[in-house]
Design a protein around this motif. Structure first.
Motif, PDB file in Angstrom:
ATOM      1  N   LYS A 143       0.818  -1.231   0.000  1.00 16.46           N
ATOM      2  CA  LYS A 143       0.000   0.000   0.000  1.00 16.46           C
ATOM      3  C   LYS A 143       0.842   1.268   0.000  1.00 16.46           C
ATOM      4  CE  LYS A 143      -3.419   0.859   2.743  1.00 16.46           C
ATOM      5  NZ  LYS A 143      -4.808   1.157   2.397  1.00 16.46           N
ATOM      6  N   ARG A 182       2.159   2.395   2.688  1.00 18.86           N
ATOM      7  CA  ARG A 182       1.528   3.030   3.850  1.00 18.86           C
ATOM      8  C   ARG A 182       2.553   3.209   4.965  1.00 18.86           C
ATOM      9  NH1 ARG A 182      -4.182   2.007   6.265  1.00 18.86           N
ATOM     10  NH2 ARG A 182      -3.914   1.665   8.484  1.00 18.86           N
ATOM     11  N   SER A 184      -8.028  -0.933   4.204  1.00 17.41           N
ATOM     12  CA  SER A 184      -8.680  -0.902   2.904  1.00 17.41           C
ATOM     13  C   SER A 184      -7.652  -1.216   1.812  1.00 17.41           C
ATOM     14  CB  SER A 184      -9.317   0.471   2.669  1.00 17.41           C
ATOM     15  OG  SER A 184      -8.382   1.505   2.921  1.00 17.41           O
ATOM     16  N   ASN A 220      -6.344  -0.242  -0.977  1.00 16.79           N
ATOM     17  CA  ASN A 220      -6.001   0.812  -1.934  1.00 16.79           C
ATOM     18  C   ASN A 220      -4.600   1.320  -1.619  1.00 16.79           C
ATOM     19  OD1 ASN A 220      -7.887   1.819   0.414  1.00 16.79           O
ATOM     20  ND2 ASN A 220      -6.397   3.442   0.035  1.00 16.79           N
ATOM     21  N   SER A 263     -10.951   4.232  -1.276  1.00 13.57           N
ATOM     22  CA  SER A 263     -11.089   2.802  -0.949  1.00 13.57           C
ATOM     23  C   SER A 263     -11.809   2.063  -2.074  1.00 13.57           C
ATOM     24  CB  SER A 263     -11.890   2.630   0.339  1.00 13.57           C
ATOM     25  OG  SER A 263     -11.222   3.205   1.429  1.00 13.57           O
TER      26      SER A 263
HETATM   27 MG    MG Z   1      -8.047   3.123   4.306  1.00 14.54          MG
END
Ligand code: MG
Ligand code: TXA
Length: 324
Positions: A48, A50, A135, A137, A143
């Motif tokens: 991700k 992230r 999520s 994405n 999302s």
């Molecule tokens: Mg999210």
């Protein structure tokens, strides 16, 4: 590209071998890993892009199954669980040592949810560990609510997508924590404030959903849930179309299309103005317009500010916020 399957046994094999699987839920698609395997969980952050400072939700097959992983569950949480489990409500609770630090980004609380989707329920019962899943994405993007969204955004980074059809709710879960008898709302979601109030009364819910210097949840990050194209929110009374290039503007409206813009550039969320139907369609509409090459701006109508309208307005404000 990821393999798309409806076979939860196959999905469970990938998870058991430490790989990622995108899973359907009633809210949005999640990107799941064995929550007890830090190496597998790390793959989520990498896929991700992230930040590892942003913790993950643990998904379980039932409310009883959370017991080894949390402690000191307040009575009011049990009360809410009776109504919203399984469902789109995520509970922040004190964690036990069984939860790896990578899942909570070092916090002493863990987020837990019991998703209400038959295929993912089967999957959760087939494995003997909870699933960590944000999520599905890339970090900061909208999302996914369909298999296509997951495949086009993350298909080259994951082996498998469990196909459970389009997500029924279309908006993420509501996140709540507890301080004494008070419920603290960290993220608006598919369970509305009114839904929570119907169980606990209005006096005991406090909002903590605004951006802070050190956001606790990405639902608090101001620029989030965003298409790549610029998003501008509007209200009908003060919309001035002469300020934009109408031929290159995509529009999302609740119920009735705008004059002055071609109909094929406009998406209606619900012909009857129904907010559940609008919530189901909102991210799909944003994905669709973001993918069109003939538009360079997305105009979105603000929704009535109650119930799911509040959740949608919250996401839209973040989608329209400046990136800096
Ligand atoms: Mg999210
Ligand atoms: O509907 C949903 O909640 C979906 C589906 C897949 O379950 N999941 C989801 O996860 O939206 P994610 O990671 O995209 O958003 C969850 C939010 C993040 O903003 C994260 O920071 C917050 O929950 N969160 C998770 N664990 C937390 C913790 N221990 N303390 C505070 N915030 C936490």
């Amino acid at each position: 590209m990821a393999q798309i399957t409806t076979d939860f046994h196959l999905a469970s094999q990938w998870l058991q071998s430490g790989d990622l699987v995108a899973i359907p839920t009633e809210t949005v698609y999640g990107l799941a890993a064995n929550a007890l395997d830090p190496t597998a969980v790390q793959k989520i952050f990498t896929a991700k892009n992230r930040p590892v400072t942003n913790p993950l939700i643990l998904h379980f097959s039932g409310w009883e199954a959370v017991n080894p992983y949390v402690k000191n569950i307040p009575e009011v949480a049990h009360q809410l669980a009776k109504k919203f489990v399984p469902g789109a409500l995520t509970f922040l609770l004190p964690k036990t040592d069984r939860v790896p630090d990578i899942v909570t980004a070092g916090s002493d609380r863990v987020a837990v949810r019991i998703p209400d989707h038959p295929l993912t329920q089967e999957l959760l019962r087939a494995v003997d560990f909870p699933l960590a899943a944000p999520s599905a994405n890339p970090y900061g993007y909208i999302s996914p609510t369909t298999v296509d969204h997951v495949q086009s955004q993350l298909g080259d980074k994951i082996p498998c997508i469990l196909d459970g059809g389009d997500c029924v709710c279309g908006l993420e879960s509501t996140i709540i924590g507890f301080e004494g008898d008070t419920i603290v709302l960290h993220r608006h979601g598919s369970v509305t404030v009114e839904d929570l109030q119907s169980v606990v009364g209005s006096a005991s819910i406090r909002m903590q959903t605004q951006a802070t210097d050190k956001p606790l949840t990405s639902g608090m990050v101001l620029h989030h849930y965003s298409p790549r194209k610029p998003v501008v929110l509007f209200q009908r009374d003060d919309l001035d179309l002469t300020k934009m290039n109408a031929k290159k503007t995509g529009v999302v409206v609740l119920q009735s299309c705008l004059d002055g813009i071609d109909f094929d550039l406009q998406i209606r969320l619900s012909s009857t103005g129904n907010l559940s139907e609008a919530a189901h369609n909102l991210y799909q509409a944003m994905h669709q317009l973001d993918q069109r090459t003939d538009i360079d701006l997305i105009l979105i109508e603000q929704l009535p500010d109650s119930g799911l309208g509040k959740t949608m307005n919250d996401r839209l404000r973040r989608a329209a916020a400046p990136k800096a």
